[in-house]
Design a protein around this motif. Structure first.
Motif, PDB file in Angstrom:
ATOM      1  N   TYR A 147     -10.814   0.554 -34.988  1.00 15.94           N
ATOM      2  CA  TYR A 147      -9.809   1.108 -35.890  1.00 15.94           C
ATOM      3  C   TYR A 147      -9.268  -0.013 -36.781  1.00 15.94           C
TER       4      TYR A 147
ATOM      5  N   PHE B 235      -2.559   3.700 -40.763  1.00 16.83           N
ATOM      6  CA  PHE B 235      -3.954   3.886 -40.345  1.00 16.83           C
ATOM      7  C   PHE B 235      -4.878   3.873 -41.555  1.00 16.83           C
TER       8      PHE B 235
ATOM      9  N   TRP C 195     -11.345   4.683 -38.924  1.00 14.44           N
ATOM     10  CA  TRP C 195     -11.802   4.706 -37.536  1.00 14.44           C
ATOM     11  C   TRP C 195     -13.314   4.844 -37.540  1.00 14.44           C
TER      12      TRP C 195
ATOM     13  N   ASN D 232     -12.739   9.000 -39.101  1.00 12.66           N
ATOM     14  CA  ASN D 232     -11.477   9.443 -39.673  1.00 12.66           C
ATOM     15  C   ASN D 232     -11.028   8.385 -40.675  1.00 12.66           C
TER      16      ASN D 232
ATOM     17  N   TYR E  85      -7.216  13.112 -35.188  1.00 10.35           N
ATOM     18  CA  TYR E  85      -8.166  12.753 -34.138  1.00 10.35           C
ATOM     19  C   TYR E  85      -8.479  11.268 -34.153  1.00 10.35           C
TER      20      TYR E  85
ATOM     21  N   LYS F 121      -6.692   8.557 -34.075  1.00 12.16           N
ATOM     22  CA  LYS F 121      -5.857   7.498 -34.636  1.00 12.16           C
ATOM     23  C   LYS F 121      -4.487   7.501 -33.981  1.00 12.16           C
ATOM     24  N   LEU F 122      -3.875   6.345 -33.982  1.00 11.57           N
ATOM     25  CA  LEU F 122      -2.502   6.192 -33.524  1.00 11.57           C
ATOM     26  C   LEU F 122      -1.604   6.151 -34.749  1.00 11.57           C
TER      27      LEU F 122
END
Lengths: 113, 114
Positions: A33, A45, A48, A56, B99, B101-102
């Motif tokens: 990530y 974020f 991923w 993602n 989905y 990820k934090l």
């Protein structure tokens, strides 16, 4: 056991250049990530990857991209750098699936001048 | 993602227990509660996580209410090195845009005093 390692620790680029940041996950971890943390702000974020595929993506422009290699290491590329891209870029890795914890590296501090 | 609410800051005396609360009233059945902490300019450090049962490890204990709408992280004997930003995160693994990820909020700044 080695943790998540990131390189370089610091990177200085000029506006418009490209930056490449690298991440080596914990041995056995297949998910990687990427997060961005601008000064004084929270972690956002970015991307991923799992088993070599992008799974993602956060709300970042396409000039933020990356890939995951067969050995599960990963690379984050930022094209056409802007001043506001200056931030701490953090990589984390985990095993795949639910009920798993992600472990973070110490980050790459990118400064765009 | 289920949103979390944490107090912006807390103080604790060294040697005492630090109890950090987190509200996650919209949590769904397949979302885990995770706690991380970040010491200035370092990468976040994993502390503990759970689904519905209380959990304990060498760092902390996690108490999750029966309805799962809130949780408390307990550092049993806080030290000066526990001064950090503590993040409570809920994470879904059953698909959807969250989905995998934090999602970090603003967290709680815990200051441990001598």
């Amino acid at each position: 056991e080695a943790g998540v390692t990131q390189s370089p620790t610091h990177l200085i680029k000029t506006r418009g250049q490209q930056a490449t940041l690298r991440c080596s996950p914990i041995s056995g971890h297949t998910s990687v990530y990427w997060y961005q943390q601008a000064l004084g702000l929270g972690l956002q974020f970015l991307l991923w990857y799992d088993e070599g595929e992008e799974r993602n993506r956060g709300n970042f422009p396409p000039r933020f991209s990356g890939r995951q290699f067969p050995n599960y290491s990963s690379e984050l590329n930022v094209n056409a750098l802007e001043l506001e891209d200056s931030a701490l870029y953090l990589c984390a890795s985990s095993l795949a699936g639910p009920n798993t914890e992600a472990f973070f590296g110490q980050g790459t501090r990118l400064t765009v001048v | 993602d289920a949103k979390t609410t944490q107090p912006p800051s807390m103080d604790c005396a060294e040697g005492r227990a630090a109890n950090l609360p987190c509200n996650h009233s919209t949590i769904s059945g397949n979302e885990y509660v995770y706690w991380y902490r970040q010491i200035h300019s370092q990468g976040p450090q994993y502390i503990i996580h759970g689904l519905k049962n209380n959990e304990t490890n060498e760092m902390a204990s996690l108490i999750i209410t029966e309805d799962r709408k809130s949780s408390t992280l307990i550092l049993p004997h806080a030290t000066l090195r526990d001064t950090a930003v503590y993040y409570c995160i809920v994470n879904r693994y059953a698909g959807g845009t969250s989905y995998g990820k934090l999602t970090f909020g603003q967290g709680t700044i815990l200051t441990v005093h001598p």
